[in-house]
Design a protein around this motif. Structure first.
Motif, PDB file in Angstrom:
ATOM      1  N   SER A  75      31.368  40.660 -27.315  1.00  0.00           N
ATOM      2  CA  SER A  75      31.249  41.358 -26.031  1.00  0.00           C
ATOM      3  C   SER A  75      30.315  42.542 -26.182  1.00  0.00           C
ATOM      4  O   SER A  75      30.037  43.003 -27.290  1.00  0.00           O
ATOM      5  N   LEU A 108      32.992  45.939 -22.700  1.00  0.00           N
ATOM      6  CA  LEU A 108      33.797  44.772 -22.332  1.00  0.00           C
ATOM      7  C   LEU A 108      33.452  44.305 -20.921  1.00  0.00           C
ATOM      8  O   LEU A 108      34.306  43.807 -20.184  1.00  0.00           O
ATOM      9  N   THR A 129      30.991  41.999 -20.287  1.00  0.00           N
ATOM     10  CA  THR A 129      30.790  40.558 -20.386  1.00  0.00           C
ATOM     11  C   THR A 129      31.331  40.075 -21.726  1.00  0.00           C
ATOM     12  O   THR A 129      31.000  40.649 -22.768  1.00  0.00           O
ATOM     13  N   ILE A 130      32.172  39.057 -21.687  1.00  0.00           N
ATOM     14  CA  ILE A 130      32.723  38.450 -22.900  1.00  0.00           C
ATOM     15  C   ILE A 130      32.000  37.122 -23.106  1.00  0.00           C
ATOM     16  O   ILE A 130      32.016  36.246 -22.238  1.00  0.00           O
ATOM     17  N   VAL A 145      38.529  39.354 -27.036  1.00  0.00           N
ATOM     18  CA  VAL A 145      37.212  39.812 -26.590  1.00  0.00           C
ATOM     19  C   VAL A 145      36.178  39.788 -27.713  1.00  0.00           C
ATOM     20  O   VAL A 145      34.978  39.812 -27.446  1.00  0.00           O
ATOM     21  N   ARG A 146      36.640  39.753 -28.957  1.00  0.00           N
ATOM     22  CA  ARG A 146      35.737  39.600 -30.095  1.00  0.00           C
ATOM     23  C   ARG A 146      36.463  38.815 -31.174  1.00  0.00           C
ATOM     24  O   ARG A 146      37.646  39.046 -31.429  1.00  0.00           O
ATOM     25  N   TRP A 200      34.750  50.114 -26.449  1.00  0.00           N
ATOM     26  CA  TRP A 200      35.685  49.003 -26.619  1.00  0.00           C
ATOM     27  C   TRP A 200      36.865  49.365 -27.501  1.00  0.00           C
ATOM     28  O   TRP A 200      37.953  48.803 -27.356  1.00  0.00           O
ATOM     29  N   THR A 207      35.095  42.371 -15.371  1.00  0.00           N
ATOM     30  CA  THR A 207      34.702  41.676 -16.597  1.00  0.00           C
ATOM     31  C   THR A 207      34.429  40.201 -16.297  1.00  0.00           C
ATOM     32  O   THR A 207      35.196  39.555 -15.600  1.00  0.00           O
ATOM     33  N   ARG A 222      33.277  36.308 -18.009  1.00  0.00           N
ATOM     34  CA  ARG A 222      33.233  35.511 -19.239  1.00  0.00           C
ATOM     35  C   ARG A 222      32.106  34.494 -19.133  1.00  0.00           C
ATOM     36  O   ARG A 222      31.929  33.870 -18.092  1.00  0.00           O
TER      37      ARG A 222
END
Length: 704
Positions: free
Chosen positions: A213, A217, A219-220, A259-260, A281, A362, A364
């Motif tokens: 991301s 956070l 855009t994931i 998210v990561r 983040w 957010t 995805r």
């Protein structure tokens, strides 16, 4: 770790400044110390499952950055000389010197010996469970101990996702690689997506990135090697996705919270020095480590604690699922001679995170194999989206002396905002080039002020300027803006009590302080004139142009009946344009001290010309309001620009000056009589045109 990265083909405006990296000699010292601790048999802390690390513990670092000198890191202890351990079941309130807690600038004192109170968290590591990682090991063992290639030269990389030119010839066949070697950079670039992690790349750390991301956070990104195939259970994405599920089950989280997620291979003989993680983040996420491939856990030293002295050793037996407070100090050393150490590193948010976040929402994104990303330290963009954000993104239109410089400086502290070439570009008035014959030439001229070409690969980033003359000088600025900036940037208008604005305007223009360029821009027309003379001249000009039929010059009083009939009439429009065209010059700032405070007349020209949702109007007084303040003003501006919320580190007011107030009581009285109905008119315009709250704007500056 602190590290500045940007491809070298980007130029000045996107050079992200960060803290300096740990010096090599300091890393060498820490590596030697870590090896000595392993040789001495430093014991691992007892595994304790505390549950999740409370996120409020992660709102700021548990301890500031170490003080690094030429000789290394200063020893830092508590005021009583003890190294206090946090793992004693109590919260420790420790009085420390400022070198151990915060800088003098941070604690508000210029005395370097001042003592501050620091509260350390009860613990920094929580052992969340144990899982079988053999399915992951089976997928990533191939090539695990191959050395990482050096980071590619930016000059050799295709820009903006374009393929290199071949002059009609077939490109040279790349060297072959095994498609099941997930550590191979060429394989990752072709079949996954290559993401740069500058400090890790510099240390030779290899990576298999699955979910990533941007810093906010916003855009994931789910990468191809973590996307399960609905038709092929034997695909890499299906297998890795399935192999990692036991870890998520142990943590009792859903996939949507991740998210990561990446696998990191630390080379033998390498130390990641003592640090804490930085970025927006961090305070929103839970950081989890899972050792995957560790040939000999006794040869890996992973330590974490609220201070350097209280760091404890963590058990790195494969499958140990532990959460760490990455705002605490931590460091890791791989003491193996030949083997890489591999951990899975995962960050997840609480379930309510996405529900609570209102704006920006957010999103995805599933990336396609071989996609190219463009990065700064805090942003990630897809090359296929290059150029989708026209620049400038925003303009602060005015009003002059109403806090526009402060807001501009606050906005430019945001990691996703890039400064233009100058704060006041004036590309639509003073610096408009009349010699250019076509719209395209004029557009190119204006875009040069915003580094528009360099910003194309980074649609996450925004830039804009603060030229407060635009608000009044609408008849020049509006048609030119429409011509060269067809996308219609978002616009911000700051206002201020028009009497105090006029006084500040006069003080600035008649001041003898300033650069040669500033002095020239201010003009000389008001030099030697009193404030009362200057505002009398402006009243007379407006009267001559037919703009003030309701104002008596002799008695300095207003006929409210004539005022009510005249405002918003065609006659007022004609008189206002006559005044603007004849009384607003380009070669001086000494004009219109009162007209600049007649906000309804200025704003309505802009509201008529652009969509209402393009505008945000605020008051300077909001910055000093005890219930609002500078951060509140910035938050509204960021929301208007669809930028992630960000707490700015420097709230110092800009372009403020101390001056003798020239406003005499009798002058103040008639100015209040003059502006009172104009203020109410402005408030009515905002409530009716923009839907603003009447409580805030029905009488924005009351003189009662």
């Amino acid at each position: 770790l602190p590290f500045a990265y940007l491809p070298t083909h980007s130029i000045h405006p996107i050079q992200i400044t960060t803290m300096g990296a740990t010096p090599p000699e300091e890393i060498a010292k820490q590596h030697k110390d870590a090896v000595a601790l392993m040789d001495a048999g430093m014991e691992c802390a007892t595994r304790i499952n505390h549950g999740e690390v409370p996120l409020y513990w992660k709102e700021r670092p548990t301890c500031p950055n170490p003080v690094v000198t030429e000789g290394g890191t200063d020893d830092k202890t508590n005021a009583n000389g003890a190294n206090n351990s946090p793992l004693n079941g109590t919260r420790n309130n420790i009085a420390t010197s400022s070198s151990n807690a915060s800088s003098p600038a941070e604690n508000g004192s210029s005395d370097p010996s001042v003592e501050v109170n620091v509260t350390y968290p009860d613990w920094c590591i929580s052992s969340r469970g144990q899982v079988d990682v053999s399915p992951i090991v089976a997928l990533i063992s191939e090539g695990v101990d191959d050395p990482a290639p050096p980071p590619p030269s930016p000059a050799s990389k295709p820009r903006n996702g374009t393929k290199p030119k071949t002059n009609g010839k077939s490109p040279t066949r790349p060297p072959s690689f095994s498609p099941t070697n997930l550590w191979n950079e060429q394989n990752a670039t072709q079949n996954n997506v290559r993401i740069t992690r500058p400090s890790h790349d510099a240390w030779g750390i290899k990576k298999i990135i699955l979910v990533f991301s941007d810093d906010f956070l916003h855009t994931i990104y789910t990468l191809p090697w973590y996307q399960p195939s609905p038709t092929d259970p034997d695909s890499i994405g299906s297998k890795l996705h399935l192999a990692i599920q036991p870890i998520l089950q142990t943590l009792q989280i859903r996939q949507e919270q991740v998210v990561r997620c990446l696998l990191a291979g630390l080379p033998p003989g390498v130390t990641i020095p003592i640090h804490h993680d930085t970025g927006e983040w961090v305070k929103h996420t839970h950081r989890v480590h899972v050792p995957i491939i560790v040939p000999d856990p006794s040869k890996v030293l992973f330590r974490c604690g609220p201070t350097e002295q209280s760091m404890e050793r963590i058990d790195c037996t494969p499958g140990h699922v532990f959460e760490m407070n990455n705002q605490a100090k931590h460091a890791v050393t791989n003491g193996h001679e030949k083997e890489f150490r591999v951990h899975l590193i995962l960050d997840y948010v609480n379930e309510e995170f996405f529900e609570k976040r209102k704006k920006p929402v957010t999103t995805r994104v599933n990336l396609s194999p071989g996609e190219v990303l463009t990065q700064t330290r805090r942003s990630i963009d897809r090359a296929i989206e290059a150029g989708t954000r026209p620049q400038p993104s925003f303009l602060i239109l005015g009003a002059q002396k109403s806090g526009t410089t402060s807001l501009y400086e606050y906005l430019n502290q945001h990691p996703w905002v890039i400064r233009p070439k100058r704060r006041e570009t004036h590309c639509l008035d003073w610096r408009w080039d009349e010699t250019l014959k076509s719209t395209e030439e004029r557009r190119k001229h204006c875009l040069l002020f915003y580094y528009a070409a360099s910003m194309k690969p980074y649609p996450s980033l925004q830039t804009g300027d603060s030229t407060p003359s635009y608000l009044l000088d609408y008849y020049r600025a509006i048609p030119r803006l429409k011509e060269v900036f067809e996308h219609e940037p978002r616009m911000i208008i700051l206002t201020r009590d028009p009497i105090r604005r006029a006084v500040s305007h006069y003080a600035m223009v008649t001041s003898s302080d300033g650069t040669k360029e500033q002095m020239a821009a201010r003009g000389v027309e008001w030099r030697g004139k009193s404030f009362e003379t200057v505002i009398d001249d402006d009243i007379k000009n407006m009267k001559e142009d037919g703009l003030l039929p309701y104002w008596d010059l002799e008695t300095k009083t207003m006929d409210r009946e004539i005022f009510d009939k005249f405002v918003d009439s065609p006659e007022e429009d004609v008189a206002w344009e006559r005044y603007i065209r004849t009384r607003v010059p380009l070669n001086t700032g000494s004009y219109s001290p009162l007209a600049r405070g007649m906000y309804a007349l200025q704003c309505r020209q802009w509201f008529r010309s652009f969509s209402k949702d393009k505008f945000l109007v605020m008051k300077l007084e909001d910055m000093s309001d005890e219930d609002k303040g500078e951060q509140w003003v910035l938050d509204r501006a960021l929301e208007h620009l669809d930028l992630p919320k960000f707490e700015i580190p420097n709230l110092e007011k800009k372009n403020a000056r101390i001056y003798d107030d020239p406003l005499e009581q009798n002058v103040c009285a008639w100015l209040e009589n003059f502006f009172a109905p104009h203020n109410k008119r402005f408030g009515k315009l905002l409530t009716s045109e923009l839907g603003y709250e009447e409580d805030d704007w029905s009488n924005p500056w009351s003189y009662e």
